[in-house]
Design a protein around this motif. Structure first.
Motif, PDB file in Angstrom:
ATOM      1  N   SER A 199      34.131  47.709  35.869  1.00  0.00           N
ATOM      2  CA  SER A 199      35.365  47.302  35.197  1.00  0.00           C
ATOM      3  C   SER A 199      35.043  46.225  34.180  1.00  0.00           C
ATOM      4  N   LEU A 200      35.980  45.993  33.279  1.00  0.00           N
ATOM      5  CA  LEU A 200      35.767  44.926  32.302  1.00  0.00           C
ATOM      6  C   LEU A 200      35.670  43.576  32.975  1.00  0.00           C
ATOM      7  N   ALA A 201      36.445  43.361  34.033  1.00  0.00           N
ATOM      8  CA  ALA A 201      36.407  42.080  34.739  1.00  0.00           C
ATOM      9  C   ALA A 201      35.032  41.815  35.355  1.00  0.00           C
ATOM     10  N   GLU A 202      34.302  42.896  35.656  1.00  0.00           N
ATOM     11  CA  GLU A 202      32.977  42.751  36.262  1.00  0.00           C
ATOM     12  C   GLU A 202      31.848  42.952  35.258  1.00  0.00           C
ATOM     13  N   HIS A 203      32.199  43.112  33.993  1.00  0.00           N
ATOM     14  CA  HIS A 203      31.162  43.349  32.989  1.00  0.00           C
ATOM     15  C   HIS A 203      30.236  42.137  32.908  1.00  0.00           C
ATOM     16  N   PRO A 204      28.924  42.371  32.869  1.00  0.00           N
ATOM     17  CA  PRO A 204      27.992  41.234  32.831  1.00  0.00           C
ATOM     18  C   PRO A 204      27.895  40.535  31.487  1.00  0.00           C
ATOM     19  N   PHE A 205      28.714  40.939  30.508  1.00  0.00           N
ATOM     20  CA  PHE A 205      28.657  40.293  29.198  1.00  0.00           C
ATOM     21  C   PHE A 205      28.711  38.777  29.336  1.00  0.00           C
ATOM     22  N   ASN A 206      29.652  38.275  30.112  1.00  0.00           N
ATOM     23  CA  ASN A 206      29.833  36.829  30.215  1.00  0.00           C
ATOM     24  C   ASN A 206      28.636  36.159  30.876  1.00  0.00           C
ATOM     25  N   VAL A 207      28.105  36.793  31.910  1.00  0.00           N
ATOM     26  CA  VAL A 207      26.914  36.232  32.573  1.00  0.00           C
ATOM     27  C   VAL A 207      25.780  36.116  31.570  1.00  0.00           C
ATOM     28  N   LEU A 208      25.546  37.192  30.828  1.00  0.00           N
ATOM     29  CA  LEU A 208      24.446  37.203  29.866  1.00  0.00           C
ATOM     30  C   LEU A 208      24.689  36.209  28.729  1.00  0.00           C
ATOM     31  N   ALA A 209      25.945  36.101  28.296  1.00  0.00           N
ATOM     32  CA  ALA A 209      26.264  35.153  27.229  1.00  0.00           C
ATOM     33  C   ALA A 209      26.054  33.721  27.693  1.00  0.00           C
TER      34      ALA A 209
END
Length: 369
Positions: A286-296
């Motif tokens: 899901s978008l809520a679990e997308h790792p984008f934020n972790v990686l950013a």
């Protein structure tokens, strides 16, 4: 500071590195081209119904099922006129979304069914891009669009397509890519193409770490020498987060990176992340679990991309809005992601710098107030 809403997000200058030409057609154009060419296999006969079908068919959670939707778009892109029109409209639509620089990719080998040559396909698309830039300029929008030629990883024409990329690199083609279903088709099957690109001092990206996992990323960077990773989202599998961490946290202090994750971050290998598409293909739940934020937050070189605007019913503005909604990003964050993308473009350094200094930073300065 300007309010961060959809209207103002659209005004933000954007840089797009991962967008498929055959995944961004207007539904009305698909219908019109099908009528012109006699293609009678479309799953709907009206604009709204066709748009809905593409979106729902792509929402399967399977990359293989997702890729099947391209049968229809590729089928109507088999003539010079169709390719020129689709390319021109692509540029117009991106410019309307305030994309200032884009690298749009497609597989020339998929557009030969009615007798076109590889060179004729590339030249038609490049003419369409140039026409789109002119139309956008007449409407007060400045945009530069360059091309990545893609080889299909299940086929055996990658060296030929790499040679095509080098042949047209001074005429609008800036790089090479391989795409298609990852499982069973590792990038190392195409080492000859990547070796040719490196020998020609020509950059390339590889679809990796989307449906497959860390082995795909390892091969792409360790054996093939990819300059960027198409998606690369599964690099998260090589990161151990602190106990109790949530994907929307603002800090991940204490996270432990494995060997592959460290290499990707240490070498500043750009990740062409496509949030909506990654959910559609099942790369993330899901978008809520997308790792984008972790990686950013862990300072990987993340970039925001659309992948396929038709299948995802998306745009760069929509992708920005989703990231803001789920992870609380502000203008400074989007400026950083945009600069990341511009730094990672396959054009020369002075050109990248000009976009950053003359277009991106001034544009965000206005929004930051």
């Amino acid at each position: 500071m300007t309010t961060l809403d959809a209207a103002h997000l659209k005004l933000a200058p954007k840089v797009l590195l991962h967008d498929h030409l055959d995944g961004g057609l207007r539904p009305a154009t698909v219908l019109e081209l099908a009528a012109e060419t006699g293609y009678d296999r479309l799953p709907a006969d009206d604009v709204e119904g066709l748009a809905r079908w593409f979106r729902e068919a792509a929402d399967s959670g399977s990359l293989v099922r997702y890729l099947e939707t391209f049968e229809h778009t590729v089928a109507v892109m088999q003539t010079v006129g169709a390719l020129e029109r689709v390319a021109r409209e692509c540029v117009e639509d991106l410019a309307d979304d305030n994309v200032v620089y884009a690298e749009v990719r497609y597989a020339p080998e998929q557009h030969l069914e009615q007798g076109l040559t590889l060179d004729e396909v590339v030249e038609a698309v490049l003419r369409g891009f140039a026409d789109g830039e002119r139309v956008a300029a007449e409407r007060g929008k400045q945009i530069t669009v360059r091309c990545l030629v893609t080889a299909m990883r299940h086929a055996a024409r990658s060296l030929e397509i790499a040679e095509l990329a080098v042949r047209y690199r001074d005429r609008g083609v800036v790089g090479f890519d391989i795409a298609g279903a990852e499982a069973g088709h590792p990038p190392t099957r195409h080492l000859g193409a990547f070796e040719y690109m490196r020998a020609s001092s020509a950059p390339f990206t590889i679809h990796a770490g989307e449906a497959f996992g860390l082995p795909s990323i390892h091969e792409a960077i360790g054996f093939c020498g990819a300059d960027r990773l198409g998606h690369g989202v599964r690099v998260i599998d090589d990161i151990e987060l602190p106990e109790g961490a949530h994907p929307a946290d603002r800090s991940f202090t204490g996270a432990k990176l494995g060997l592959i994750a460290n290499v990707v971050r240490d070498k500043r290998i750009p990740l062409e992340l496509c949030p909506s598409s990654n959910v559609q293909t099942g790369a993330v739940a899901s978008l809520a679990e997308h790792p984008f934020n972790v990686l950013a937050r862990l300072r990987f070189r993340v970039t925001v991309n659309t992948d396929n605007r038709l299948m995802g019913d998306t745009s760069m503005t929509k992708e920005f809005a989703l990231l803001a909604e789920h992870f609380g990003y502000g203008w400074a964050d989007f400026e950083r992601f945009t600069v990341n993308a511009m730094k990672s473009a396959f054009i020369h350094f002075d050109e990248r710098l000009r976009f950053i200094d003359d277009v991106i930073k001034p544009g965000y300065a206005v929004l930051l107030g």
